[in-house]
Design a protein around this motif. Structure first.
Motif, PDB file in Angstrom:
ATOM      1  N   ALA A 134       0.839  -1.203   0.000  1.00 51.19           N
ATOM      2  CA  ALA A 134       0.000   0.000   0.000  1.00 51.19           C
ATOM      3  C   ALA A 134       0.871   1.249   0.000  1.00 51.19           C
ATOM      4  N   ASN A 135       0.385   2.291  -0.657  1.00 55.40           N
ATOM      5  CA  ASN A 135       1.053   3.602  -0.650  1.00 55.40           C
ATOM      6  C   ASN A 135       2.516   3.517  -1.092  1.00 55.40           C
ATOM      7  N   VAL A 136       2.719   3.016  -2.287  1.00 57.89           N
ATOM      8  CA  VAL A 136       4.072   2.926  -2.843  1.00 57.89           C
ATOM      9  C   VAL A 136       4.630   4.340  -3.005  1.00 57.89           C
ATOM     10  N   PRO A 137       5.794   4.630  -2.445  1.00 56.37           N
ATOM     11  CA  PRO A 137       6.351   5.987  -2.539  1.00 56.37           C
ATOM     12  C   PRO A 137       6.698   6.349  -3.983  1.00 56.37           C
ATOM     13  N   GLN A 138       6.557   7.649  -4.302  1.00 54.20           N
ATOM     14  CA  GLN A 138       6.827   8.119  -5.658  1.00 54.20           C
ATOM     15  C   GLN A 138       8.117   8.921  -5.749  1.00 54.20           C
ATOM     16  N   ASP A 139       8.837   9.032  -4.639  1.00 52.65           N
ATOM     17  CA  ASP A 139      10.158   9.651  -4.655  1.00 52.65           C
ATOM     18  C   ASP A 139      10.868   9.309  -3.350  1.00 52.65           C
TER      19      ASP A 139
END
Length: 326
Positions: A134-139
């Motif tokens: 869940a909530n894969v980081p984008q940076d």
């Protein structure tokens, strides 16, 4: 008489064996693994070289360079395969390498013009995770602000580990120390090489592991498993170009030159996508497996120029060590 005949036969076979030239190639552990490209490449090259190709595992890429620096002119290597652009300045300074002499049109995302270090594959570093995360980081900032656990490799022994340092440095510049300070508590452990870290990830020891955008292709093709993906980072992804080079002190210069040219052929390059799980430096005749079309394509390709690598590598390593020692 039978004894003499037998002895003569043994002597003849031994003499023939002794006359078979040997080409010694230093490379990294995963390249020579049973599932890596080494076994297939060894068979293919020996079929055309009338020689014995010996692949010597020397740890990960950075450890490979360290071994060469230690051995110097005494090295038994004829060719080294497994350096990358972040190691080129230090490798060039050793004075151990000779021009590769290979002639081929390369399929790389950047222009390459170097007569010593020859690319054989390339890829982008990325953090791999399970698709149900869940909530894969984008940076990197989102990753640092999360409670996600990560596995990384030591930049002093591993090319992915060094690549991560250069990735953060290329993306954040002078802000890199703050990024590392924030990331420090996300790191479960720092392994010596890629294989150890990826194995721990597969064992469920962390949420994410530093690897490559191409890593999910392995799971899809080899295991029919679509449960792994690469996190696409807005800053872009750091490019790794893996390189081979002949040693100037080789006692088999003609064989070394033949091997360097062999690297650019379909017999070598067609093996890379589904054994080393990277993009080939020369596109094979049959192209790439269809599964490669499903992989993350970085928004930006990051790469620090060679002229800046030495200075920024030292800075990045000091920043990383400082952050992890707090």
């Amino acid at each position: 008489m039978k004894y003499l005949t037998f002895a003569a036969g043994v002597f003849g076979a031994s003499a023939a064996l002794a006359q078979t030239p040997e080409l010694t190639v230093y490379t990294y552990d995963s390249f020579v693994a049973e599932w890596g490209p080494g076994p297939q490449i060894e068979t293919a090259f020996e079929a055309v070289c009338n020689c014995d190709l010996t692949l010597v595992a020397a740890g990960d890429g950075a450890a490979l360079l360290a071994r060469l620096q230690l051995e110097g002119d005494r090295t038994e290597a004829d060719v080294v395969l497994g350096l990358d652009t972040n190691l080129v300045p230090a490798a060039r300074e050793t004075g151990l390498f000779a021009p590769h002499g290979a002639d081929a049109t390369l399929d790389l995302p950047i222009t390459w013009d170097d007569d010593t270090f020859l690319p054989y594959d390339w890829g982008y570093f990325a953090f791999i995770h399970n698709t149900d995360l869940a909530n894969v980081p984008q940076d990197f900032l989102e990753l640092a602000a999360s409670d996600l656990s990560i596995l990384i490799q030591d930049p002093r022994s591993s090319t992915p580990g060094l690549g991560l340092l250069m990735w953060v440095k290329a993306a954040y510049g002078d802000e890199a120390p703050a990024v590392w300070a924030a990331l420090a508590d996300n790191i479960v452990t720092v392994t010596k090489g890629w294989s150890e870290a990826y194995g721990l990830f597969l064992d469920g020891e962390a949420d994410m592991v530093l690897s490559y955008t191409t890593s999910p292709a392995y799971h899809i093709i080899a295991e029919d498993d679509t449960s792994k993906d690469a996190a696409a980072f807005d800053e872009g992804h750091y490019l790794q170009i893996e390189l081979a080079a002949p040693l100037a002190g080789s006692d088999q210069p003609e064989l070394a030159a033949q091997f360097m040219q062999f690297i650019t052929t379909d017999a070598f390059q067609s093996v890379i996508p589904t054994t080393n799980w990277m993009y080939p430096a020369v596109m094979p005749a049959d192209g790439l497996p269809a599964e490669f079309d499903t992989l993350v394509e970085p928004r930006n390709a990051l790469l620090i120029p060679e002229a800046e690598v030495t200075e920024l590598r030292a800075q990045a390593l000091a920043e990383w060590l400082d952050a992890l020692s707090q």
